[in-house]
Design a protein around this motif. Structure first.
Motif, short mmCIF file in Angstrom:
data_model
loop_
_atom_site.label_atom_id
_atom_site.label_comp_id
_atom_site.label_asym_id
_atom_site.label_seq_id
_atom_site.Cartn_x
_atom_site.Cartn_y
_atom_site.Cartn_z
N ASP A 20 65.02 13.54 16.47
CA ASP A 20 65.17 14.40 15.26
C ASP A 20 64.90 13.26 13.91
O ASP A 20 65.46 13.04 12.52
CB ASP A 20 66.17 15.59 14.49
N ALA A 21 63.93 12.59 14.45
CA ALA A 21 63.20 11.26 13.61
C ALA A 21 63.09 11.52 13.07
O ALA A 21 62.20 12.30 12.38
CB ALA A 21 63.17 9.93 14.56
N LEU A 22 62.87 11.36 11.51
CA LEU A 22 62.27 10.90 10.07
C LEU A 22 60.79 10.84 10.66
O LEU A 22 60.70 9.66 11.60
CB LEU A 22 62.74 9.43 9.09
N VAL A 23 60.33 11.21 9.89
CA VAL A 23 58.33 10.68 10.28
C VAL A 23 58.35 8.86 9.30
O VAL A 23 58.23 8.82 8.74
CB VAL A 23 58.30 11.83 9.35
N LEU A 24 57.96 7.96 10.46
CA LEU A 24 57.45 6.96 10.45
C LEU A 24 58.83 6.05 9.71
O LEU A 24 59.02 5.04 9.38
CB LEU A 24 56.79 6.65 9.29
N GLY A 25 59.71 6.97 10.35
CA GLY A 25 61.47 6.19 9.72
C GLY A 25 61.89 6.07 8.40
O GLY A 25 62.21 5.35 7.98
N VAL A 26 60.91 6.88 7.65
CA VAL A 26 61.39 6.93 6.42
C VAL A 26 62.59 7.20 5.86
O VAL A 26 62.08 8.01 5.51
CB VAL A 26 60.15 7.03 5.69
N SER A 27 63.62 7.24 5.42
CA SER A 27 64.90 7.27 4.93
C SER A 27 65.11 7.33 3.47
O SER A 27 65.54 7.95 2.88
CB SER A 27 65.84 6.71 5.75
N SER A 28 64.36 6.32 2.71
CA SER A 28 64.49 6.45 1.68
C SER A 28 62.96 5.56 1.07
O SER A 28 62.32 3.98 1.51
CB SER A 28 64.88 4.66 1.18
N SER A 29 61.85 6.31 0.11
CA SER A 29 60.86 5.95 0.09
C SER A 29 61.17 5.11 -1.01
O SER A 29 61.86 4.73 -1.85
CB SER A 29 59.77 6.68 -0.34
N LEU A 30 59.71 4.78 -1.70
CA LEU A 30 59.42 3.66 -3.26
C LEU A 30 59.96 4.54 -4.42
O LEU A 30 60.70 4.14 -5.33
CB LEU A 30 58.31 3.57 -3.53
N THR A 31 60.19 6.54 -3.84
CA THR A 31 60.31 7.55 -4.93
C THR A 31 61.38 7.86 -4.48
O THR A 31 62.79 8.89 -5.42
CB THR A 31 59.49 8.69 -4.93
N GLY A 32 62.26 7.37 -4.16
CA GLY A 32 63.63 7.61 -2.95
C GLY A 32 63.56 8.76 -2.36
O GLY A 32 64.64 9.30 -2.26
N ARG A 33 62.95 9.01 -1.77
CA ARG A 33 62.72 10.24 -0.97
C ARG A 33 63.01 10.13 0.98
O ARG A 33 62.37 8.78 1.23
CB ARG A 33 60.81 11.30 -1.21
N ARG A 34 63.58 11.01 1.87
CA ARG A 34 63.24 10.85 3.28
C ARG A 34 61.81 11.97 3.24
O ARG A 34 61.55 12.47 2.97
CB ARG A 34 64.61 11.68 4.04
N TRP A 35 61.40 11.67 4.27
CA TRP A 35 59.83 11.92 5.38
C TRP A 35 60.98 12.77 6.15
O TRP A 35 60.42 12.07 7.25
CB TRP A 35 59.36 11.20 4.91
N LEU A 36 60.53 14.28 6.31
CA LEU A 36 60.41 14.97 7.37
C LEU A 36 59.66 15.77 7.61
O LEU A 36 58.69 16.06 6.63
CB LEU A 36 62.03 15.76 6.84
N TRP A 37 59.85 16.34 9.41
CA TRP A 37 58.68 17.22 8.92
C TRP A 37 58.74 18.16 9.15
O TRP A 37 60.47 18.57 8.94
CB TRP A 37 58.87 17.27 11.02
N ARG A 38 57.79 18.86 8.20
CA ARG A 38 57.73 20.28 7.76
C ARG A 38 59.36 21.33 9.16
O ARG A 38 59.62 22.34 8.12
CB ARG A 38 56.55 21.56 7.53
N ASP A 39 58.95 21.11 9.99
CA ASP A 39 59.27 22.68 10.29
C ASP A 39 60.80 21.56 11.68
O ASP A 39 59.85 21.32 12.49
CB ASP A 39 58.21 23.40 11.71
N PRO A 40 61.61 21.55 11.63
CA PRO A 40 62.72 20.85 11.97
C PRO A 40 63.01 21.50 13.83
O PRO A 40 63.37 20.63 14.05
CB PRO A 40 63.81 21.27 11.51
N SER A 41 62.29 22.89 13.86
CA SER A 41 63.09 23.53 14.86
C SER A 41 61.86 22.63 16.13
O SER A 41 62.37 23.11 17.02
CB SER A 41 62.46 24.55 14.73
N ALA A 42 60.44 22.65 15.37
CA ALA A 42 59.26 21.88 15.89
C ALA A 42 60.35 21.03 17.08
O ALA A 42 59.85 20.49 18.02
CB ALA A 42 58.41 22.12 15.58
N THR A 43 61.28 19.69 16.40
CA THR A 43 61.13 18.14 16.64
C THR A 43 62.40 18.87 18.38
O THR A 43 62.74 18.06 19.03
CB THR A 43 61.98 17.43 15.70
N ARG A 44 63.27 20.13 18.45
CA ARG A 44 64.50 20.95 19.47
C ARG A 44 63.46 21.51 20.11
O ARG A 44 64.39 21.54 21.16
CB ARG A 44 65.09 21.27 18.85
#
Length: 618
Positions: A20-44
């Motif tokens: 369930d890792a973040l996309v490219l490990g981005v937990s706080s971008s330059l605008t303060g956002r997390r980058w997540l996969w669109r379909d979380p179930s797909a990672t499981r």
């Protein structure tokens, strides 16, 4: 994460992630956002999504990346063709499935055969203008005399009013049709039904009793079984025209007269569906897909002039053309100038007059942007203070704020703070008139209706994501407290909305071919977001400010290891926290998130990347 290259150049999707890792490990971008996969179930269940994507690829004959993206959208293999090539033949139901549609069609057909005068009462936004233009054009083509009226936002407000409708009746209208309004106007329409037959073609949420009139066609009526809850008013008007033409055909009307080309009205339905932020799924996909083809023919004189004035030169029009080029200009007239300008343009058939109207709307839109900017800076400061104070809902009111732009300001504040936002203009008579915008998962329209029923508002209603309201200025604190309590769960939202990434692509693989493949999922909009891609470890080779005020940043980028280069664009760069980093050629590599699009200019098609976010590459 498996970074092995796929055949289509995609480095990774959610289906390739092993956790369930973040996309490219981005937990706080330059605008303060997390980058997540669109379909979380797909990672499981990576295998399930990959298998579904492969099945879609084989059955529909689409590239692998398109198959995977369709799988992440939950599109099953057996319906993928209706998604990719939606047609009205396959997706449009019988209009009679809507309550009162038969009554409306019969009365309109009667008006046509008797050459009656019909009054069309519209609204001052894009959906209202398109609905009124569509119905007016059809009725005039059928031989009716049509009187139109669009209420002035400042002096008349939203919805039907007695003086305007009485004026149309006094001018000979035996039938009044209210488009994109009227469902909540029982107190106005019911008494007038003794003087004329009144029809409502609307889509707004029902509040209280329905008007006692000839017909109220609204798929959001509680007793309507049509399940067309996502239809805009122009779509309802189109189906009313189809139903009316059906009545006339059965009565033999077209045996001696030409049958109208009803499909030619779909450019108006497409424009309204996009600009009213309707979900681009099911029937709406067919409306917009087919409507954009009609619009590309440039056969509607008014829209053709507005496309020219807007600087649209690409032959392949898209939902972005509607949302960013046409819609704001049509809306501008209703916001701060003459409310009927948009409808007048859409009905205009003289090229020179259409050009004059289009230029007026373009000038009004520029003035609207100035007015909006003056308010926005103050509203942002107020919103920041309210967020720091812990308010789940942001309620911002100011004197000398123009009521015509408060909805746009509310949308911009919502984007920045990820909270439900209400913005109101305090008027000289001590009242407040405003607009509200919400975030996914927060039904603001229902809360506004509840506030009105509780006595905190003098008027109010709308959709889950947008609403209008009115109140006395002295009731602002009580309203804020009521909404804070009712929508308290909004306090748990992150300060910036997460970005949902659908794939990681190297700059070298961000080609015209890949952009074209992704474009097969269009039209994009509500309910079918354009796929967000991440470009890893990008180097900025060049950065230039372009545009009228230098508010767009144009970049030339490449992968960290060199190779093919790609053009990238960042809009609203002026106060964007990404801008200083992207303009610094000595900055370390960055990850970029955005949209890859194929664009054609002078017969040459190239790929461009439109930046949504950026993060330092660790």
């Amino acid at each position: 994460m498996n970074m092995g290259g796929l055949a289509d150049g995609l480095l990774a999707t959610a289906a390739d992630s092993t956790d369930d890792a973040l996309v490219l490990g981005v937990s706080s971008s330059l605008t303060g956002r997390r980058w997540l996969w669109r379909d979380p179930s797909a990672t499981r269940d990576a295998g399930r999504t990959a298998r579904m994507g492969m099945a879609i690829m084989q059955q529909a004959g689409v590239p692998e990346i398109v198959g995977r993206m369709l799988a992440m959208r939950g599109i099953a293999p057996e319906v993928v063709q209706d998604f990719l090539t939606p047609t009205l033949r396959a997706l449009m139901p019988d209009p009679a499935g809507m309550i009162d549609m038969d009554k409306a069609a019969q009365r309109l057909a009667q008006a046509i055969t008797a050459s009656e005068t019909v009054g069309v009462f519209g609204d001052y936004d894009v959906d209202g203008a398109c609905s009124a233009a569509l119905l007016t054009h059809f009725l005039r083509q059928m031989g009716c005399r049509v009187i139109t009226h669009v209420p002035d936002r400042m002096n008349e407000g939203y919805g039907p009013n007695t003086p305007a409708i009485e004026a149309m009746i006094d001018d000979g209208a035996g039938v009044i049709v209210c488009v994109d309004c009227g469902t909540a106007a029982s107190d106005i329409l019911s008494p007038l039904s003794a003087r004329a037959d009144i029809i409502v073609l609307d889509h707004h949420k029902v509040q209280g009793d329905l008007p006692r009139i000839t017909a109220t066609v609204n798929p959001n009526r509680l007793d309507c079984p049509s399940r067309l809850h996502g239809a805009c008013a122009a779509a309802v008007a189109f189906m009313a025209v189809v139903a009316t033409a059906g009545v006339l055909r059965r009565e033999g009307w077209f045996e001696t007269r030409p049958m109208p080309q009803l499909m030619d009205y779909l450019d108006l339905v497409a424009l309204a569906s996009v600009c009213d932020v309707m979900p681009l799924t099911g029937l709406n996909r067919a409306f917009v897909t087919q409507g954009m083809k009609i619009m590309a023919r440039r056969q509607r004189t008014g829209l053709n002039a507005l496309l020219d004035v807007s600087g649209v030169t690409d032959d392949r029009l898209s939902s972005s053309t509607c949302g960013f080029a046409l819609g704001p200009r049509i809306n501008a007239g209703g916001r701060i100038a003459e409310s009927g300008l948009g409808l007048e343009l859409l009905l205009c058939e003289d090229a020179l007059e259409a050009r004059r109207l289009a230029e007026r709307l373009d000038a009004v839109n520029r003035r609207r942007q100035t007015v909006e900017g003056d308010i926005l800076d103050i509203a942002m400061d107020m919103a920041a203070r309210q967020r720091e104070e812990g308010h789940p809902v942001l309620l911002l009111c100011g004197r000398d704020w123009h009521p015509g732009v408060v909805g746009i300001v509310a949308g911009r504040v919502k984007e920045k703070f990820n909270r439900p936002v209400l913005v109101g203009a305090m008027l000289e008579d001590g009242t407040v008139k405003g607009s509200a915008r919400s975030v996914p998962g927060i039904d603001l329209g229902t809360a506004i209706i509840a506030a009105r029923q509780a006595g905190h508002l003098t008027s109010g209603g709308g959709h889950a994501m947008a609403a209008g309201f009115g109140l006395n200025a002295g009731d602002i604190p009580a309203l804020h407290m009521f909404l804070d309590e009712r929508l308290s769960h909004a306090a748990a939202l992150p300060d910036a909305v997460d970005l949902c990434i659908e794939g990681v692509v190297g700059v070298a693989a961000a080609t015209v071919e890949l952009a074209t493949d992704i474009g097969r999922l269009a039209p994009f909009g509500a309910g079918n977001d354009e796929p967000l891609l991440a470009l890893p470890r990008v180097r900025i080779l060049r950065a230039d400010r372009i545009g009228r005020e230098g508010n767009t940043l144009r970049l030339l980028i490449e992968g960290e290891g060199g190779g093919p280069r790609l053009k990238a664009l960042l809009f609203r760069a002026g106060d964007n926290p990404m801008t200083p980093v992207l303009e610094d050629r000595n900055a370390p590599p960055v990850h970029l998130a955005g949209w890859l699009q194929a664009q054609t200019w002078n017969g040459r098609t190239t790929a461009s990347f439109f930046i949504r976010d950026a993060a330092f590459a660790n």
